[in-house]
Design a protein around this motif. Structure first.
Motif, PDB file in Angstrom:
ATOM      1  N   PRO A  64      -8.112   2.401 -19.679  1.00  0.00           N
ATOM      2  CA  PRO A  64      -9.539   2.035 -19.647  1.00  0.00           C
ATOM      3  C   PRO A  64     -10.362   3.214 -19.130  1.00  0.00           C
ATOM      4  CG  PRO A  64      -8.390   1.027 -17.798  1.00  0.00           C
ATOM      5  CD  PRO A  64      -7.342   1.738 -18.613  1.00  0.00           C
ATOM      6  N   ASN A  65     -11.518   3.443 -19.728  1.00  0.00           N
ATOM      7  CA  ASN A  65     -12.297   4.653 -19.467  1.00  0.00           C
ATOM      8  C   ASN A  65     -13.776   4.306 -19.228  1.00  0.00           C
ATOM      9  OD1 ASN A  65     -13.508   7.221 -19.652  1.00  0.00           O
ATOM     10  ND2 ASN A  65     -12.361   7.850 -21.442  1.00  0.00           N
ATOM     11  N   LEU A  66     -14.125   3.654 -18.133  1.00  0.00           N
ATOM     12  CA  LEU A  66     -13.356   3.319 -16.933  1.00  0.00           C
ATOM     13  C   LEU A  66     -13.674   1.867 -16.596  1.00  0.00           C
ATOM     14  CD1 LEU A  66     -14.609   6.547 -15.328  1.00  0.00           C
ATOM     15  CD2 LEU A  66     -12.185   6.172 -15.565  1.00  0.00           C
ATOM     16  N   LEU A  67     -12.791   1.162 -15.888  1.00  0.00           N
ATOM     17  CA  LEU A  67     -13.042  -0.239 -15.559  1.00  0.00           C
ATOM     18  C   LEU A  67     -14.214  -0.373 -14.601  1.00  0.00           C
ATOM     19  CD1 LEU A  67      -9.593  -2.002 -15.033  1.00  0.00           C
ATOM     20  CD2 LEU A  67     -11.112  -2.129 -17.008  1.00  0.00           C
ATOM     21  N   ASN A  68     -15.057  -1.363 -14.858  1.00  0.00           N
ATOM     22  CA  ASN A  68     -16.206  -1.639 -14.001  1.00  0.00           C
ATOM     23  C   ASN A  68     -15.726  -2.389 -12.762  1.00  0.00           C
ATOM     24  OD1 ASN A  68     -18.524  -3.606 -13.134  1.00  0.00           O
ATOM     25  ND2 ASN A  68     -19.522  -1.953 -14.234  1.00  0.00           N
ATOM     26  N   LEU A  69     -15.570  -1.674 -11.657  1.00  0.00           N
ATOM     27  CA  LEU A  69     -14.994  -2.266 -10.456  1.00  0.00           C
ATOM     28  C   LEU A  69     -15.824  -3.417  -9.873  1.00  0.00           C
ATOM     29  CD1 LEU A  69     -12.740  -2.229  -8.338  1.00  0.00           C
ATOM     30  CD2 LEU A  69     -14.080  -0.520  -7.089  1.00  0.00           C
ATOM     31  N   PRO A  70     -17.164  -3.355  -9.856  1.00  0.00           N
ATOM     32  CA  PRO A  70     -17.910  -4.456  -9.237  1.00  0.00           C
ATOM     33  C   PRO A  70     -17.653  -5.819  -9.867  1.00  0.00           C
ATOM     34  CG  PRO A  70     -19.321  -2.542  -9.499  1.00  0.00           C
ATOM     35  CD  PRO A  70     -18.053  -2.227 -10.225  1.00  0.00           C
ATOM     36  N   LEU A  71     -17.255  -5.862 -11.138  1.00  0.00           N
ATOM     37  CA  LEU A  71     -16.995  -7.144 -11.788  1.00  0.00           C
ATOM     38  C   LEU A  71     -15.506  -7.415 -11.989  1.00  0.00           C
ATOM     39  CD1 LEU A  71     -19.875  -7.292 -14.421  1.00  0.00           C
ATOM     40  CD2 LEU A  71     -19.604  -8.669 -12.354  1.00  0.00           C
ATOM     41  N   ARG A  72     -14.653  -6.595 -11.357  1.00  0.00           N
ATOM     42  CA  ARG A  72     -13.208  -6.780 -11.516  1.00  0.00           C
ATOM     43  C   ARG A  72     -12.543  -6.672 -10.152  1.00  0.00           C
ATOM     44  NH1 ARG A  72     -11.912  -7.020 -16.790  1.00  0.00           N
ATOM     45  NH2 ARG A  72     -13.283  -6.038 -18.347  1.00  0.00           N
ATOM     46  N   PRO A  73     -12.199  -7.775  -9.505  1.00  0.00           N
ATOM     47  CA  PRO A  73     -11.585  -7.733  -8.170  1.00  0.00           C
ATOM     48  C   PRO A  73     -10.327  -6.873  -8.173  1.00  0.00           C
ATOM     49  CG  PRO A  73     -12.173  -9.986  -8.769  1.00  0.00           C
ATOM     50  CD  PRO A  73     -12.366  -9.155  -9.996  1.00  0.00           C
ATOM     51  N   PRO A  74     -10.156  -6.008  -7.190  1.00  0.00           N
ATOM     52  CA  PRO A  74      -9.040  -5.060  -7.218  1.00  0.00           C
ATOM     53  C   PRO A  74      -7.666  -5.720  -7.222  1.00  0.00           C
ATOM     54  CG  PRO A  74     -10.200  -4.970  -5.118  1.00  0.00           C
ATOM     55  CD  PRO A  74     -11.043  -5.771  -6.041  1.00  0.00           C
ATOM     56  N   ALA A  75      -7.500  -6.863  -6.576  1.00  0.00           N
ATOM     57  CA  ALA A  75      -6.191  -7.529  -6.604  1.00  0.00           C
ATOM     58  C   ALA A  75      -5.849  -7.971  -8.030  1.00  0.00           C
ATOM     59  CB  ALA A  75      -6.184  -8.724  -5.658  1.00  0.00           C
ATOM     60  N   VAL A  76      -6.849  -8.461  -8.746  1.00  0.00           N
ATOM     61  CA  VAL A  76      -6.633  -8.862 -10.137  1.00  0.00           C
ATOM     62  C   VAL A  76      -6.372  -7.630 -11.004  1.00  0.00           C
ATOM     63  CG1 VAL A  76      -7.674  -9.992 -12.139  1.00  0.00           C
ATOM     64  CG2 VAL A  76      -8.035 -10.927  -9.838  1.00  0.00           C
ATOM     65  N   VAL A  77      -7.128  -6.553 -10.759  1.00  0.00           N
ATOM     66  CA  VAL A  77      -6.907  -5.310 -11.497  1.00  0.00           C
ATOM     67  C   VAL A  77      -5.486  -4.811 -11.294  1.00  0.00           C
ATOM     68  CG1 VAL A  77      -7.531  -2.861 -11.603  1.00  0.00           C
ATOM     69  CG2 VAL A  77      -9.328  -4.597 -11.514  1.00  0.00           C
ATOM     70  N   ALA A  78      -5.014  -4.856 -10.054  1.00  0.00           N
ATOM     71  CA  ALA A  78      -3.660  -4.371  -9.760  1.00  0.00           C
ATOM     72  C   ALA A  78      -2.623  -5.121 -10.574  1.00  0.00           C
ATOM     73  CB  ALA A  78      -3.376  -4.512  -8.268  1.00  0.00           C
TER      74      ALA A  78
END
Length: 287
Positions: A64-78
């Motif tokens: 991904p170039n690049l994931l929008n972190l504010p709308l994607r919780p990091p635990a879920v991203v991991a």
């Protein structure tokens, strides 16, 4: 050196992007990437689309170039990133972005937080610690930050390979974070021309050394936009001119990965793969 493309995921043509990714693998590209704007309903979801690309390819790296972190919780991203890495046989890399400042109204409209530029960088740093802990910890994960908290979260699943985390960075503070924590850096040529690369590289290098790392620990990517034609300027000419300019950027500024920016044409993908990428490799090998 690696070559790839940043594809656009229009909702009205769901199979086109997957087809272009398959074509890229056939043409010998190394990486396929997608932008991420989850607040735009005319775009398909990036992670869902990347999972389809993973299922339809066998060799090419997916990013991904690049994931929008504010709308994607990091635990879920991991956990999502680790799942895609496992499903792909170790072909997934993670790109994270703080969220463009001009898009905060759209982020808030989707239920996300409104952050200042400084807060968004703090949140990115916290997210990287959360993600890596969930990938590698042997015990339950505790993390108490200003933006993210874990209270005994169960770690796992672990990625199949040592997954890199790439940042998009332009300003000094985020460039320093890239050197301190990042595995890769991806600016975009429409907003960050080649003449801006030396100063940014210096900031990344100094931050890496201060953190006890080698500057070579941070790969250097570049989203590149241009036109095959007779114009002047950066990437505004025939393939031979593209090759000369990209080889110069690599030799002078250590860019090792190029992504065709907003690539939507099979013809352009074919021409770049046939006439630009191999010529760049040859020129770089000649020094």
């Amino acid at each position: 050196m690696r070559f790839g493309a940043l594809l656009e995921p229009p909702a009205e043509r769901p199979q086109d992007v997957v087809g272009l990714a398959e074509l890229m693998e056939e043409l010998g590209y190394d990486v396929v990437t997608l932008s991420d704007h989850p607040y735009w309903p005319e775009r398909l979801d990036t992670l869902a689309l990347l999972s389809a690309i993973v299922a339809r390819t066998t060799r090419i790296t997916v990013l991904p170039n690049l994931l929008n972190l504010p709308l994607r919780p990091p635990a879920v991203v991991a956990r999502t990133a680790a799942t895609l890495d496992i499903l792909s046989g170790g072909r997934f890399e993670l790109g994270l972005g703080t969220g463009a400042q001009q898009m905060w109204d759209a982020v808030v409209a989707e239920g996300g937080p409104r952050r200042t530029a400084g807060q968004s960088i703090e949140a990115l740093e916290e997210a990287v610690h959360v993600i890596r802990a969930l990938w590698t910890s042997k015990t339950d994960v505790e993390f108490q930050g200003e933006h993210y908290r874990l209270d005994g979260a169960k770690p796992g699943p672990a990625p199949l390979h040592e997954m890199g985390i790439w940042f998009g960075a332009y300003q000094p503070r985020l460039l320093r974070l890239t050197g301190t924590l990042g595995d890769g850096w991806i600016p975009s040529s429409p907003f960050f021309p080649p003449e801006a690369l030396p100063a940014a590289n210096q900031i990344i290098d100094e931050a890496a050394l201060a953190a006890g790392r080698s500057p070579e620990d941070v790969r250097r990517g570049y989203n590149i936009e241009g036109t095959f034609g007779t114009g002047t300027g950066f990437l505004q000419g025939p393939p031979a001119v593209w090759a000369e300019q990209l080889a110069e950027v690599t030799l002078n500024h250590r860019i090792d990965t190029y992504f065709l920016y907003r690539a939507e044409s099979a013809e352009v993908l074919r021409r770049f793969a046939a006439e630009v990428a191999p010529a760049v490799r040859d020129l770089v090998a000649q020094g």
